[in-house]
Design an enzyme around this catalytic site. Structure first.
Site, short mmCIF file in Angstrom:
data_model
loop_
_atom_site.label_atom_id
_atom_site.label_comp_id
_atom_site.label_asym_id
_atom_site.label_seq_id
_atom_site.Cartn_x
_atom_site.Cartn_y
_atom_site.Cartn_z
N ASP A 1 -1.40 -8.00 6.69
CA ASP A 1 -0.16 -7.21 6.74
C ASP A 1 0.76 -8.67 7.36
O ASP A 1 1.35 -8.65 8.42
CB ASP A 1 0.25 -6.00 7.35
CG ASP A 1 -0.30 -4.80 6.96
OD1 ASP A 1 -0.11 -4.54 5.30
OD2 ASP A 1 -0.02 -3.91 7.68
N HIS B 1 -0.06 -4.91 0.72
CA HIS B 1 1.86 -4.74 1.29
C HIS B 1 2.50 -5.59 0.62
O HIS B 1 3.33 -6.31 1.30
CB HIS B 1 2.47 -4.44 2.55
CG HIS B 1 2.66 -2.61 3.34
ND1 HIS B 1 2.59 -1.76 2.75
CD2 HIS B 1 1.58 -2.87 4.28
CE1 HIS B 1 1.95 -1.31 3.72
NE2 HIS B 1 1.16 -1.11 4.73
N LYS C 1 2.93 4.06 -1.18
CA LYS C 1 3.32 5.37 -0.39
C LYS C 1 4.58 5.74 -1.54
O LYS C 1 5.72 5.69 -0.54
CB LYS C 1 3.79 4.68 1.11
CG LYS C 1 2.53 4.78 2.02
CD LYS C 1 3.02 5.13 3.35
CE LYS C 1 1.65 4.39 4.68
NZ LYS C 1 1.58 3.06 5.47
N PHE C 2 4.30 5.84 -2.80
CA PHE C 2 5.32 6.47 -3.08
C PHE C 2 5.44 7.82 -2.79
O PHE C 2 5.03 8.37 -2.45
CB PHE C 2 4.46 6.73 -4.63
CG PHE C 2 4.07 4.92 -5.20
CD1 PHE C 2 5.54 4.33 -6.09
CD2 PHE C 2 2.68 4.61 -5.85
CE1 PHE C 2 5.26 3.12 -6.64
CE2 PHE C 2 2.87 3.14 -6.10
CZ PHE C 2 3.84 2.91 -6.71
#
Ligand code: S5P
Length: 276
Positions: free
Chosen positions: A39, A63, A94-95
């Site tokens: 990240d 991400h 994270k849909f």
């Protein structure tokens, strides 16, 4: 025999989904259940972290929407590194929308996630239609989906009947849903008393892992690899800041040493679990 006692190699044979099988095989081959969550916000930091942790991991979690200078060259380089070091790629997108929208978000836009990410994840909150939307793009490409059945954060709402419903949704879509982001094994969760779940073999990928801290100031909670793998029966430890620190002052030697440390801790915990 409980699934938690089976080796990753034995479990690889039980999976027909190409991404689940490939992940379990790489874990066995490289003797690692470590996924590093990279990240960081620039392409150069991202690639230097991946280049140094590559030998120790089974999976890189991304991400991509936080990378300020994102371009497709980054994806090309990530793919080259995934071949060089033998790991899979997991875009932690994270849909959480209706089927039609998530299918577009998965296939199109700037990131074209489905074209390069072996695994992605979704919140079960919209119900089963989120799986069919994503499956329309991911299944023809041999991709795998994880449902967020639980979260690592303080006060998470993903508990109880929400978690049970997530597992039921997964059971109904086993060709595409390969497992969960969760804090424990999900064997038998949400099943009716007369339902046989012996054939289920969901992978449990677990974030919220740290050896030196129990949390951060924004609700994250950490457990050790041993607590996650031995006590809770999870399969993959996801580690971010425990490996690369705060990211603004990357010390590549420390990153390498931490990756090696988490890899050893995770693998020893797995061996204790299957032998114990
Ligand atoms: O419940 C969750 C689910 C996820 S995917 N808790 C999490 O922390 N994550 C992700 O794991 C989160 O988005 C972040 O990328 C990573 C944890 O990072 P760390 O720096 O706290 O180890």
């Amino acid at each position: 025999m409980s699934l938690a006692k089976l080796s990753y190699a034995e479990r690889a044979k039980r999976h027909s989904n190409a991404s689940a099988r490939a992940l379990l095989e790489v874990m066995e081959r490289k003797k690692t259940n470590l996924c590093v969550s990279v990240d960081v916000t620039t392409k150069s930091e991202f690639l230097s972290v991946v280049d140094v942790v590559g030998p120790y991991i089974c999976l890189v979690k991304t991400h991509v929407d936080i990378i300020e200078d994102f371009d497709h060259d980054l994806i090309e380089k990530l793919r080259e590194l995934s071949v060089k070091y033998d790991f899979l790629i997991f875009e932690d997108r994270k849909f959480a929308d209706i089927g039609n929208t998530v299918a577009l978000q998965y296939s199109s836009g700037v990131h074209k996630i489905a074209s390069w990410s072996h695994i992605t994840n979704a919140h079960p909150v919209p119900g089963p239609s989120i799986i069919s939307g994503l499956a329309s793009v991911g299944v023809p490409l041999g991709r795998g989906l994880l449902l967020l059945a639980e979260m690592s954060t303080k006060g998470s709402l993903a508990t109880g009947s929400y978690t049970e419903e997530a597992v039921r949704m997964a059971r109904a879509n086993k060709n595409f849903v390969i497992g969960f982001i969760a804090q424990r094994r999900m064997d038998g969760v949400g099943a009716s008393p007369d339902e046989s779940t012996e054939e289920d073999d969901f992978l449990i990928l677990t974030p919220g892992v740290g050896l030196d801290s129990r949390g951060d100031s924004m609700g994250q909670q950490y457990r050790t690899p041993k607590e996650v793998i031995v006590d809770s029966g999870c399969d993959v430890i996801i580690v971010g800041r425990g490996i690369y620190g705060k990211g603004n002052n990357l010390d590549i030697q420390t990153v390498q040493a931490q990756a090696e440390r988490y890899r050893t801790e995770g693998w020893n915990a797995y061996q204790e679990r299957i032998k114990g």
